[in-house]
Design a protein around this motif. Structure first.
Motif, PDB file in Angstrom:
ATOM      1  N   SER A 173      -6.400  18.739   2.559  1.00 47.32           N
ATOM      2  CA  SER A 173      -5.141  19.485   2.390  1.00 47.32           C
ATOM      3  C   SER A 173      -5.343  20.738   1.546  1.00 47.32           C
ATOM      4  O   SER A 173      -4.591  21.697   1.673  1.00 47.32           O
ATOM      5  CB  SER A 173      -4.067  18.590   1.766  1.00 47.32           C
ATOM      6  N   LYS A 174      -6.372  20.754   0.717  1.00 48.01           N
ATOM      7  CA  LYS A 174      -6.572  21.917  -0.152  1.00 48.01           C
ATOM      8  C   LYS A 174      -6.974  23.145   0.660  1.00 48.01           C
ATOM      9  O   LYS A 174      -6.462  24.239   0.449  1.00 48.01           O
ATOM     10  CB  LYS A 174      -7.628  21.598  -1.214  1.00 48.01           C
ATOM     11  N   SER A 175      -7.894  22.941   1.603  1.00 47.13           N
ATOM     12  CA  SER A 175      -8.341  24.080   2.417  1.00 47.13           C
ATOM     13  C   SER A 175      -7.497  24.193   3.688  1.00 47.13           C
ATOM     14  O   SER A 175      -7.552  25.189   4.392  1.00 47.13           O
ATOM     15  CB  SER A 175      -9.805  23.900   2.809  1.00 47.13           C
ATOM     16  N   GLY A 176      -6.733  23.140   4.006  1.00 41.41           N
ATOM     17  CA  GLY A 176      -5.949  23.141   5.249  1.00 41.41           C
ATOM     18  C   GLY A 176      -6.836  22.969   6.480  1.00 41.41           C
ATOM     19  O   GLY A 176      -6.396  23.138   7.613  1.00 41.41           O
ATOM     20  N   LYS A 177      -8.093  22.593   6.289  1.00 41.00           N
ATOM     21  CA  LYS A 177      -9.028  22.468   7.415  1.00 41.00           C
ATOM     22  C   LYS A 177      -9.080  21.036   7.914  1.00 41.00           C
ATOM     23  O   LYS A 177      -9.052  20.095   7.128  1.00 41.00           O
ATOM     24  CB  LYS A 177     -10.435  22.873   6.974  1.00 41.00           C
TER      25      LYS A 177
ATOM     26  N   THR B 262       1.757   4.869   8.613  1.00 39.33           N
ATOM     27  CA  THR B 262       2.647   5.984   8.962  1.00 39.33           C
ATOM     28  C   THR B 262       3.737   5.555   9.947  1.00 39.33           C
ATOM     29  O   THR B 262       4.460   6.418  10.459  1.00 39.33           O
ATOM     30  CB  THR B 262       1.840   7.163   9.569  1.00 39.33           C
ATOM     31  N   ASN B 263       3.842   4.260  10.230  1.00 45.14           N
ATOM     32  CA  ASN B 263       4.842   3.735  11.187  1.00 45.14           C
ATOM     33  C   ASN B 263       4.826   4.512  12.487  1.00 45.14           C
ATOM     34  O   ASN B 263       5.868   4.939  12.973  1.00 45.14           O
ATOM     35  CB  ASN B 263       6.269   3.874  10.649  1.00 45.14           C
ATOM     36  N   SER B 264       3.645   4.771  13.010  1.00 51.89           N
ATOM     37  CA  SER B 264       3.599   5.571  14.231  1.00 51.89           C
ATOM     38  C   SER B 264       2.472   5.104  15.132  1.00 51.89           C
ATOM     39  O   SER B 264       1.611   4.321  14.712  1.00 51.89           O
ATOM     40  CB  SER B 264       3.395   7.043  13.875  1.00 51.89           C
ATOM     41  N   THR B 265       2.500   5.583  16.372  1.00 53.31           N
ATOM     42  CA  THR B 265       1.412   5.294  17.291  1.00 53.31           C
ATOM     43  C   THR B 265       0.542   6.546  17.341  1.00 53.31           C
ATOM     44  O   THR B 265       1.065   7.648  17.451  1.00 53.31           O
ATOM     45  CB  THR B 265       1.983   5.009  18.694  1.00 53.31           C
ATOM     46  N   VAL B 266      -0.763   6.359  17.223  1.00 56.75           N
ATOM     47  CA  VAL B 266      -1.658   7.526  17.219  1.00 56.75           C
ATOM     48  C   VAL B 266      -2.576   7.439  18.437  1.00 56.75           C
ATOM     49  O   VAL B 266      -3.526   6.647  18.462  1.00 56.75           O
ATOM     50  CB  VAL B 266      -2.481   7.583  15.911  1.00 56.75           C
ATOM     51  N   ARG B 267      -2.245   8.238  19.468  1.00 51.49           N
ATOM     52  CA  ARG B 267      -3.062   8.238  20.677  1.00 51.49           C
ATOM     53  C   ARG B 267      -3.490   9.648  21.079  1.00 51.49           C
ATOM     54  O   ARG B 267      -4.427   9.821  21.837  1.00 51.49           O
ATOM     55  CB  ARG B 267      -2.271   7.636  21.866  1.00 51.49           C
ATOM     56  N   THR B 268      -2.740  10.644  20.586  1.00 51.46           N
ATOM     57  CA  THR B 268      -3.008  12.023  21.008  1.00 51.46           C
ATOM     58  C   THR B 268      -3.314  12.888  19.780  1.00 51.46           C
ATOM     59  O   THR B 268      -3.067  12.486  18.640  1.00 51.46           O
ATOM     60  CB  THR B 268      -1.776  12.622  21.708  1.00 51.46           C
TER      61      THR B 268
ATOM     62  N   VAL C  83      -1.654  12.360   9.989  1.00 51.46           N
ATOM     63  CA  VAL C  83      -2.521  12.780   8.872  1.00 51.46           C
ATOM     64  C   VAL C  83      -1.733  13.703   7.940  1.00 51.46           C
ATOM     65  O   VAL C  83      -1.811  13.593   6.712  1.00 51.46           O
ATOM     66  CB  VAL C  83      -3.816  13.448   9.406  1.00 51.46           C
ATOM     67  N   GLY C  84      -0.919  14.590   8.521  1.00 47.46           N
ATOM     68  CA  GLY C  84      -0.063  15.481   7.723  1.00 47.46           C
ATOM     69  C   GLY C  84       0.885  14.673   6.842  1.00 47.46           C
ATOM     70  O   GLY C  84       1.132  15.014   5.680  1.00 47.46           O
ATOM     71  N   TYR C  85       1.369  13.568   7.392  1.00 43.09           N
ATOM     72  CA  TYR C  85       2.269  12.688   6.630  1.00 43.09           C
ATOM     73  C   TYR C  85       1.550  12.120   5.398  1.00 43.09           C
ATOM     74  O   TYR C  85       2.108  12.102   4.293  1.00 43.09           O
ATOM     75  CB  TYR C  85       2.741  11.562   7.559  1.00 43.09           C
ATOM     76  N   LEU C  86       0.294  11.704   5.566  1.00 46.23           N
ATOM     77  CA  LEU C  86      -0.466  11.174   4.415  1.00 46.23           C
ATOM     78  C   LEU C  86      -0.685  12.259   3.360  1.00 46.23           C
ATOM     79  O   LEU C  86      -0.559  12.002   2.162  1.00 46.23           O
ATOM     80  CB  LEU C  86      -1.817  10.608   4.861  1.00 46.23           C
ATOM     81  N   HIS C  87      -0.983  13.485   3.827  1.00 48.71           N
ATOM     82  CA  HIS C  87      -1.169  14.589   2.871  1.00 48.71           C
ATOM     83  C   HIS C  87       0.126  14.886   2.123  1.00 48.71           C
ATOM     84  O   HIS C  87       0.127  15.043   0.906  1.00 48.71           O
ATOM     85  CB  HIS C  87      -1.559  15.877   3.607  1.00 48.71           C
ATOM     86  N   GLU C  88       1.219  14.995   2.884  1.00 51.66           N
ATOM     87  CA  GLU C  88       2.457  15.500   2.269  1.00 51.66           C
ATOM     88  C   GLU C  88       3.208  14.413   1.492  1.00 51.66           C
ATOM     89  O   GLU C  88       3.557  14.603   0.328  1.00 51.66           O
ATOM     90  CB  GLU C  88       3.373  16.096   3.343  1.00 51.66           C
ATOM     91  N   THR C  89       3.453  13.289   2.149  1.00 50.93           N
ATOM     92  CA  THR C  89       4.261  12.257   1.498  1.00 50.93           C
ATOM     93  C   THR C  89       3.515  11.618   0.324  1.00 50.93           C
ATOM     94  O   THR C  89       4.103  11.348  -0.714  1.00 50.93           O
ATOM     95  CB  THR C  89       4.638  11.154   2.518  1.00 50.93           C
TER      96      THR C  89
ATOM     97  N   TYR D  47       0.842  -1.209   0.000  1.00 55.58           N
ATOM     98  CA  TYR D  47       0.000   0.000   0.000  1.00 55.58           C
ATOM     99  C   TYR D  47       0.874   1.255   0.000  1.00 55.58           C
ATOM    100  O   TYR D  47       0.584   2.222  -0.705  1.00 55.58           O
ATOM    101  CB  TYR D  47      -0.952   0.017   1.206  1.00 55.58           C
ATOM    102  N   LYS D  48       1.969   1.223   0.771  1.00 55.12           N
ATOM    103  CA  LYS D  48       2.845   2.410   0.791  1.00 55.12           C
ATOM    104  C   LYS D  48       3.419   2.673  -0.600  1.00 55.12           C
ATOM    105  O   LYS D  48       3.487   3.809  -1.056  1.00 55.12           O
ATOM    106  CB  LYS D  48       3.986   2.205   1.794  1.00 55.12           C
ATOM    107  N   LYS D  49       3.825   1.596  -1.263  1.00 51.34           N
ATOM    108  CA  LYS D  49       4.390   1.744  -2.610  1.00 51.34           C
ATOM    109  C   LYS D  49       3.342   2.387  -3.551  1.00 51.34           C
ATOM    110  O   LYS D  49       3.655   3.300  -4.318  1.00 51.34           O
ATOM    111  CB  LYS D  49       4.807   0.350  -3.115  1.00 51.34           C
ATOM    112  N   ILE D  50       2.112   1.894  -3.459  1.00 52.21           N
ATOM    113  CA  ILE D  50       1.030   2.437  -4.302  1.00 52.21           C
ATOM    114  C   ILE D  50       0.782   3.917  -3.968  1.00 52.21           C
ATOM    115  O   ILE D  50       0.623   4.755  -4.861  1.00 52.21           O
ATOM    116  CB  ILE D  50      -0.286   1.625  -4.064  1.00 52.21           C
ATOM    117  N   LEU D  51       0.766   4.227  -2.673  1.00 55.09           N
ATOM    118  CA  LEU D  51       0.481   5.610  -2.256  1.00 55.09           C
ATOM    119  C   LEU D  51       1.551   6.572  -2.770  1.00 55.09           C
ATOM    120  O   LEU D  51       1.266   7.726  -3.075  1.00 55.09           O
ATOM    121  CB  LEU D  51       0.384   5.699  -0.725  1.00 55.09           C
ATOM    122  N   HIS D  52       2.778   6.070  -2.899  1.00 53.27           N
ATOM    123  CA  HIS D  52       3.871   6.909  -3.418  1.00 53.27           C
ATOM    124  C   HIS D  52       3.654   7.285  -4.882  1.00 53.27           C
ATOM    125  O   HIS D  52       4.341   8.144  -5.400  1.00 53.27           O
ATOM    126  CB  HIS D  52       5.215   6.174  -3.283  1.00 53.27           C
ATOM    127  N   GLU D  53       2.693   6.635  -5.538  1.00 49.62           N
ATOM    128  CA  GLU D  53       2.453   6.952  -6.955  1.00 49.62           C
ATOM    129  C   GLU D  53       1.465   8.107  -7.137  1.00 49.62           C
ATOM    130  O   GLU D  53       1.194   8.520  -8.269  1.00 49.62           O
ATOM    131  CB  GLU D  53       2.032   5.687  -7.708  1.00 49.62           C
TER     132      GLU D  53
END
Ligand SMILES: Nc1ncnc2c1ncn2[C@@H]1O[C@H](COP(=O)(O)OP(=O)(O)OP(=O)(O)O)[C@@H](O)[C@H]1O
Ligand SMILES: [Mg+2]
Length: 325
Positions: A201-205, A151-157, A165-171, A128-134
């Motif tokens: 990401s378009k509106s930044g909201k 995102t190789n991370s723990t999401v608790r806070t 989420v920023g990582y998904l938008h940017e990367t 999935y990561k490889k596909i997302l990079h496209e």
């Protein structure tokens, strides 16, 4: 008429995958073409099931056939895909469909697991990561665990959420990120709620929505959710103005959460009624219903997709309001 290709699992009995997504999309006026990634007798949670995954050869040949007759789609949605080679094959074909029609919207639901448990092979994460990079995905709908895997991370806070989420938008350059449920999260301390997080990401909201948890044994909820989201977001972004981009996503989510809530309440109440009738016909009385709702009784709590038909046309803005974070 708007057209969508839905690539999902298929069960003969019950309502998950395509069985949860196709009928609601048709009710919303979509011409739905579908490819089954697996054909199983029933959901695997029953403890027994029969059937098999669709082979790569069959999937490739179906895409070839569609190409031969020059089919184009306004949207594509993908759900459960059981293996990394099949993800690569399906997503490669979707990329080609998007090249033919660049304004096609692609919603990818990276179905991999829930509550810390994976139900696909681990190699699916890197695929999935490889596909997302496209960079051809417009909307992604992970749950909390799937977000962590991608995102190789723990999401608790709140801070973890903003970062991942920023990582998904940017990367991966995905415009719309919807985290369908956050259950183990700083906000839901003690409360019997889950949170749905949206970000454009378009509106930044971005915003969180608090969803009261309905106690039951639901399956197919993520598949129904992503189908409804695709439909609402497609209509609102096509008919709306870009200046109101943040409202389009909120609007869409509020309508989806309303339809989900109505459908799940109905599923629970019909399920309880049917379960009690079944027990009575076997001479048994049900005193504490909550203790009976589990994997043994899940047959009675399959999503009531057909009975929920009137809800799919809901276009109000009740009950849910954004919490800015
Ligand atoms: N127990 C529940 N009570 C109320 N709403 C629920 C419940 N479970 C799911 N939902 C609704 O369905 C949406 C999607 O749920 P969830 O994030 O659990 O799906 P998923 O994890 O992707 O799929 P699944 O759990 O079917 O594998 C949530 O945002 C919420 O609106
Ligand atoms: Mg879930």
């Amino acid at each position: 008429m708007k057209s969508v290709l839905s690539v999902q699992s298929h069960v003969t009995h019950g309502y998950v995958g395509g069985k949860a997504a196709i009928f609601p999309l048709q009710c919303r006026g979509w011409e739905v073409d579908n490819i089954d990634t697996v054909q199983f007798s029933n959901h695997t949670g029953y403890g027994s099931f029969k059937g098999r995954s669709t082979t790569s050869e069959v999937v490739e040949s179906v895409f070839q056939g569609l190409n031969d007759i020059d089919v184009k789609y306004d949207a594509v949605i993908t759900g459960y895909i059981p293996s990394a080679p099949l993800i690569e094959l399906i997503c490669g074909n979707i990329k080609r469909l998007k090249e033919k029609k660049p304004d096609m919207i692609y919603l990818l639901d990276p179905v991999m697991g829930d509550h810390g448990c994976m139900y696909v092979n681990e190699s699916c994460i890197s695929m999935y990561k490889k596909i997302l990079h496209e960079h051809f995905i417009d909307i992604i709908t992970p749950n909390q665990y799937e977000l962590e895997l991608l995102t190789n991370s723990t999401v608790r806070t709140k801070q973890d959420l903003i970062r991942s989420v920023g990582y998904l938008h940017e990367t991966f350059r995905i415009r719309h990120v919807v985290v369908t449920s956050l259950e183990n999260f700083e906000f839901n301390n003690k409360k019997n709620v889950l949170y749905c997080a949206v970000s454009d990401s378009k509106s930044g909201k971005r915003a969180l929505f608090e969803v009261p948890v309905i106690k039951s044994y639901f399956t197919g909820v993520g598949d129904l959710f992503s189908a409804l989201l695709l439909d609402r977001l497609y209509d609102l972004t096509r008919n709306g103005e870009d200046g109101n981009a943040e409202f389009q996503l909120w609007h869409a989510i509020i309508q989806v959460l309303n339809i989900m809530s109505k459908t799940l309440h109905l599923t629970r109440s019909i399920g309880i009624e049917n379960y009690k009738q079944n027990q009575a016909s076997n001479g048994k009385q049900v005193h504490d219903i909550e203790s009976h709702i589990n994997d043994k009784s899940m047959k009675f709590f399959e999503l009531k997709v057909v009975q929920a038909k009137p809800f799919f046309s809901y276009d109000g803005m009740d009950d849910f309001s954004p919490i800015h974070y």
